[in-house]
Design a protein around this motif. Structure first.
Motif, PDB file in Angstrom:
ATOM      1  N   SER A 112     -15.470   4.224  15.346  1.00  0.00           N
ATOM      2  CA  SER A 112     -15.900   3.447  14.181  1.00  0.00           C
ATOM      3  C   SER A 112     -16.647   2.200  14.647  1.00  0.00           C
ATOM      4  O   SER A 112     -16.255   1.579  15.638  1.00  0.00           O
ATOM      5  N   LEU A 113     -17.708   1.831  13.918  1.00  0.00           N
ATOM      6  CA  LEU A 113     -18.545   0.699  14.315  1.00  0.00           C
ATOM      7  C   LEU A 113     -18.530  -0.416  13.271  1.00  0.00           C
ATOM      8  O   LEU A 113     -18.526  -0.160  12.066  1.00  0.00           O
ATOM      9  N   GLU A 114     -18.584  -1.660  13.770  1.00  0.00           N
ATOM     10  CA  GLU A 114     -18.703  -2.806  12.863  1.00  0.00           C
ATOM     11  C   GLU A 114     -20.041  -2.808  12.132  1.00  0.00           C
ATOM     12  O   GLU A 114     -20.125  -3.141  10.953  1.00  0.00           O
ATOM     13  N   SER A 115     -21.097  -2.468  12.831  1.00  0.00           N
ATOM     14  CA  SER A 115     -22.417  -2.419  12.213  1.00  0.00           C
ATOM     15  C   SER A 115     -23.238  -1.348  12.905  1.00  0.00           C
ATOM     16  O   SER A 115     -22.985  -1.031  14.075  1.00  0.00           O
ATOM     17  N   PRO A 116     -24.190  -0.756  12.162  1.00  0.00           N
ATOM     18  CA  PRO A 116     -24.536  -1.027  10.772  1.00  0.00           C
ATOM     19  C   PRO A 116     -23.366  -0.698   9.838  1.00  0.00           C
ATOM     20  O   PRO A 116     -22.447   0.023  10.219  1.00  0.00           O
ATOM     21  N   HIS A 117     -23.446  -1.225   8.617  1.00  0.00           N
ATOM     22  CA  HIS A 117     -22.410  -0.926   7.642  1.00  0.00           C
ATOM     23  C   HIS A 117     -23.009  -0.901   6.239  1.00  0.00           C
ATOM     24  O   HIS A 117     -24.171  -1.260   6.039  1.00  0.00           O
ATOM     25  N   ILE A 118     -22.207  -0.447   5.307  1.00  0.00           N
ATOM     26  CA  ILE A 118     -22.593  -0.441   3.904  1.00  0.00           C
ATOM     27  C   ILE A 118     -21.710  -1.435   3.168  1.00  0.00           C
ATOM     28  O   ILE A 118     -20.489  -1.452   3.367  1.00  0.00           O
ATOM     29  N   THR A 119     -22.313  -2.280   2.337  1.00  0.00           N
ATOM     30  CA  THR A 119     -21.551  -3.206   1.506  1.00  0.00           C
ATOM     31  C   THR A 119     -21.968  -3.030   0.055  1.00  0.00           C
ATOM     32  O   THR A 119     -23.162  -3.079  -0.271  1.00  0.00           O
ATOM     33  N   ILE A 120     -20.986  -2.803  -0.808  1.00  0.00           N
ATOM     34  CA  ILE A 120     -21.247  -2.743  -2.248  1.00  0.00           C
ATOM     35  C   ILE A 120     -20.294  -3.692  -2.960  1.00  0.00           C
ATOM     36  O   ILE A 120     -19.205  -3.993  -2.458  1.00  0.00           O
ATOM     37  N   SER A 121     -20.709  -4.175  -4.117  1.00  0.00           N
ATOM     38  CA  SER A 121     -19.802  -4.884  -5.015  1.00  0.00           C
ATOM     39  C   SER A 121     -19.757  -4.105  -6.317  1.00  0.00           C
ATOM     40  O   SER A 121     -20.719  -3.415  -6.681  1.00  0.00           O
ATOM     41  N   ALA A 122     -18.624  -4.178  -7.003  1.00  0.00           N
ATOM     42  CA  ALA A 122     -18.461  -3.350  -8.192  1.00  0.00           C
ATOM     43  C   ALA A 122     -17.569  -4.043  -9.220  1.00  0.00           C
ATOM     44  O   ALA A 122     -16.663  -4.808  -8.881  1.00  0.00           O
ATOM     45  N   GLU A 123     -17.850  -3.745 -10.488  1.00  0.00           N
ATOM     46  CA  GLU A 123     -17.021  -4.224 -11.589  1.00  0.00           C
ATOM     47  C   GLU A 123     -17.046  -3.203 -12.714  1.00  0.00           C
ATOM     48  O   GLU A 123     -17.941  -2.342 -12.777  1.00  0.00           O
ATOM     49  N   LYS A 124     -16.063  -3.283 -13.582  1.00  0.00           N
ATOM     50  CA  LYS A 124     -16.031  -2.373 -14.717  1.00  0.00           C
ATOM     51  C   LYS A 124     -17.239  -2.623 -15.617  1.00  0.00           C
ATOM     52  O   LYS A 124     -17.745  -3.739 -15.714  1.00  0.00           O
ATOM     53  N   SER A 125     -17.656  -1.563 -16.297  1.00  0.00           N
ATOM     54  CA  SER A 125     -18.814  -1.655 -17.178  1.00  0.00           C
ATOM     55  C   SER A 125     -18.669  -0.596 -18.265  1.00  0.00           C
ATOM     56  O   SER A 125     -17.762   0.254 -18.213  1.00  0.00           O
ATOM     57  N   GLU A 126     -19.558  -0.627 -19.239  1.00  0.00           N
ATOM     58  CA  GLU A 126     -19.505   0.364 -20.316  1.00  0.00           C
ATOM     59  C   GLU A 126     -20.206   1.661 -19.927  1.00  0.00           C
ATOM     60  O   GLU A 126     -20.005   2.694 -20.568  1.00  0.00           O
ATOM     61  N   ALA A 127     -21.032   1.615 -18.883  1.00  0.00           N
ATOM     62  CA  ALA A 127     -21.767   2.796 -18.433  1.00  0.00           C
ATOM     63  C   ALA A 127     -21.752   2.841 -16.912  1.00  0.00           C
ATOM     64  O   ALA A 127     -21.200   1.951 -16.253  1.00  0.00           O
ATOM     65  N   GLU A 143     -23.802   2.353 -13.690  1.00  0.00           N
ATOM     66  CA  GLU A 143     -25.029   1.661 -13.292  1.00  0.00           C
ATOM     67  C   GLU A 143     -24.962   1.371 -11.793  1.00  0.00           C
ATOM     68  O   GLU A 143     -24.005   0.763 -11.324  1.00  0.00           O
ATOM     69  N   VAL A 144     -25.960   1.837 -11.040  1.00  0.00           N
ATOM     70  CA  VAL A 144     -26.046   1.571  -9.603  1.00  0.00           C
ATOM     71  C   VAL A 144     -27.329   0.797  -9.347  1.00  0.00           C
ATOM     72  O   VAL A 144     -28.429   1.288  -9.624  1.00  0.00           O
ATOM     73  N   ILE A 145     -27.197  -0.409  -8.820  1.00  0.00           N
ATOM     74  CA  ILE A 145     -28.321  -1.328  -8.655  1.00  0.00           C
ATOM     75  C   ILE A 145     -28.616  -1.522  -7.178  1.00  0.00           C
ATOM     76  O   ILE A 145     -27.704  -1.772  -6.381  1.00  0.00           O
ATOM     77  N   GLY A 146     -29.883  -1.429  -6.811  1.00  0.00           N
ATOM     78  CA  GLY A 146     -30.291  -1.662  -5.437  1.00  0.00           C
ATOM     79  C   GLY A 146     -31.230  -0.584  -4.945  1.00  0.00           C
ATOM     80  O   GLY A 146     -31.089   0.593  -5.302  1.00  0.00           O
ATOM     81  N   GLU A 147     -32.189  -0.989  -4.119  1.00  0.00           N
ATOM     82  CA  GLU A 147     -33.129  -0.033  -3.544  1.00  0.00           C
ATOM     83  C   GLU A 147     -32.492   0.593  -2.317  1.00  0.00           C
ATOM     84  O   GLU A 147     -32.304  -0.068  -1.297  1.00  0.00           O
ATOM     85  N   SER A 148     -32.127   1.852  -2.421  1.00  0.00           N
ATOM     86  CA  SER A 148     -31.454   2.517  -1.313  1.00  0.00           C
ATOM     87  C   SER A 148     -31.601   4.022  -1.461  1.00  0.00           C
ATOM     88  O   SER A 148     -31.519   4.567  -2.568  1.00  0.00           O
ATOM     89  N   LEU A 149     -31.773   4.706  -0.315  1.00  0.00           N
ATOM     90  CA  LEU A 149     -31.808   6.168  -0.329  1.00  0.00           C
ATOM     91  C   LEU A 149     -30.432   6.756  -0.616  1.00  0.00           C
ATOM     92  O   LEU A 149     -30.298   7.960  -0.868  1.00  0.00           O
ATOM     93  N   LEU A 150     -29.401   5.914  -0.596  1.00  0.00           N
ATOM     94  CA  LEU A 150     -28.042   6.358  -0.859  1.00  0.00           C
ATOM     95  C   LEU A 150     -27.649   6.218  -2.329  1.00  0.00           C
ATOM     96  O   LEU A 150     -26.522   6.539  -2.704  1.00  0.00           O
ATOM     97  N   LYS A 151     -28.565   5.786  -3.161  1.00  0.00           N
ATOM     98  CA  LYS A 151     -28.268   5.488  -4.561  1.00  0.00           C
ATOM     99  C   LYS A 151     -27.748   6.714  -5.309  1.00  0.00           C
ATOM    100  O   LYS A 151     -26.738   6.649  -6.014  1.00  0.00           O
ATOM    101  N   ARG A 163     -20.272  -0.745 -12.743  1.00  0.00           N
ATOM    102  CA  ARG A 163     -21.545  -1.327 -12.292  1.00  0.00           C
ATOM    103  C   ARG A 163     -21.415  -1.606 -10.803  1.00  0.00           C
ATOM    104  O   ARG A 163     -20.548  -2.375 -10.384  1.00  0.00           O
ATOM    105  N   ILE A 164     -22.264  -0.943  -9.993  1.00  0.00           N
ATOM    106  CA  ILE A 164     -22.225  -1.099  -8.536  1.00  0.00           C
ATOM    107  C   ILE A 164     -23.526  -1.711  -8.056  1.00  0.00           C
ATOM    108  O   ILE A 164     -24.619  -1.263  -8.441  1.00  0.00           O
ATOM    109  N   ILE A 165     -23.408  -2.737  -7.235  1.00  0.00           N
ATOM    110  CA  ILE A 165     -24.583  -3.365  -6.614  1.00  0.00           C
ATOM    111  C   ILE A 165     -24.548  -3.027  -5.125  1.00  0.00           C
ATOM    112  O   ILE A 165     -23.544  -3.294  -4.441  1.00  0.00           O
ATOM    113  N   ILE A 166     -25.619  -2.417  -4.627  1.00  0.00           N
ATOM    114  CA  ILE A 166     -25.732  -2.115  -3.195  1.00  0.00           C
ATOM    115  C   ILE A 166     -26.260  -3.362  -2.501  1.00  0.00           C
ATOM    116  O   ILE A 166     -27.428  -3.723  -2.632  1.00  0.00           O
TER     117      ILE A 166
END
Length: 319
Positions: free
Chosen positions: A31-46, A48-56, A74-77
């Motif tokens: 397992s490696l410290e970096s590179p890594h993926i970081t997302i933030s998330a909160e409850k939402s009514e729908a 929604e994934v925000i951010g320019e990423s091929l992993l979207k 609601r997830i922010i990449i």
């Protein structure tokens, strides 16, 4: 809101792609410290994934597999990593998204439960175990009767393989080269498994012997020289030999250059093109990094970083 940072991983080698003893796959990884993926998330009514990423799309698909009916998120990449380079981005993205749902909606699912829900770990258990606990990991593969074929994780619905050895990786520096190309994936990856398997049993036995009697003890005893020797040796054995042979010559040259520049061992992760070198101090790491970056600049392009092992798994916290 919660924030999740997941590790990447080096997949050092698959162990048994012969299956004559009733099991298949198996693998060793870091397992490696970096590179890594970081997302933030909160409850939402729908959803929604925000951010320019091929992993979207992968993140959205994972959310739909675990999200309770009628709920949203609601997830922010915030940070992502390159796809199809041998660092396990697909598994980490899927598990991060699923873990976000699990935490926000208090589903009580284990990492293994999440991996099964999002369809990861069907060939290698290293990525799932990296998310769960980090460190140096050896997994025990699958019953061939359960899986039924030689196939990559992307084409397998098997459950994640059991971890049979896990230990903190020593405080060594890892020089990571990321050439500007991609490794085999999707249909091409499936075709490679079909063409080269089964691997001769004598090669499987040699890989197993190296991992059990050289690689694992060297981790416990903090023996970088023996670990490096084991890494070098497995590049020309078993399934790894075929993975390496598929690479651009400039990628294969990176492994040789790392060894010449001071790395104790150098190898390729998964189907590449990511190449790693193991060094024991920052001065040697800087020297290897400079030589490899110069080589990439003159050939196919890419970047080089210095990282270390992640010995704790994904970081999940409220923010």
């Amino acid at each position: 809101m919660i924030r999740i940072t997941s590790p990447s991983r080096l997949h050092l080698t698959l162990i048994d792609m012969n299956a004559s003893w009733g099991r298949i796959d198996g693998g060793a990884g870091i397992s490696l410290e970096s590179p890594h993926i970081t997302i933030s998330a909160e409850k939402s009514e729908a959803i929604e994934v925000i951010g320019e990423s091929l992993l979207k799309e992968r993140i959205e698909a994972a959310v739909r597999n675990v999200l309770p009916e009628g709920q949203g998120i609601r997830i922010i990449i915030e940070e992502d990593m390159n796809t199809h380079v041998g660092l396990g981005s697909g598994t980490q993205a899927s598990l991060s998204a699923a873990a976000a749902v699990n935490e926000l909606y208090d589903l009580g699912m284990s990492v293994r439960d999440l991996a099964i829900a999002v369809g990861r770990g069907g060939t290698s258990g290293i990525g799932v175990a990296s998310f769960e606990s980090g460190g140096f990991i050896v997994d025990g593969g699958h019953r061939f009767s359960d899986k039924g074929s030689f196939s990559p994780s992307s084409a397998s619905r098997a459950d994640p393989a059991p971890v049979i050895f896990r230990h903190d990786f020593p405080d060594w520096n890892i020089v990571l080269a990321l050439p500007d190309t991609q490794g085999a994936h999707d249909a091409k990856e499936v075709d490679i498994f079909r063409k080269v398997c089964p691997i001769p049993l004598n090669e499987v036995q040699e890989v197993s012997h190296i991992i059990l009697m050289k690689m694992m003890p060297s981790i416990i005893e903090n023996d970088i020289e023996s670990f490096g020797h084991a890494v070098n040796h497995i590049q020309s054995l078993g399934f790894k030999r075929h993975e390496v042979k598929l690479q651009h010559q400039a990628v294969r040259d990176v492994m040789a250059l790392m060894q010449e520049s001071g790395a104790y061992g150098a190898g390729m992760s998964s189907f590449g093109p990511a190449v790693y070198g193991i060094v024991d101090n920052k001065e040697d790491a800087a020297y290897v990094m400079e030589d490899v970056q110069d080589h990439l600049d003159r050939t196919i392009g890419g970047r080089v970083i210095v990282t270390k092992a992640n010995n704790s798994g994904a970081d999940i916290r409220e923010v």
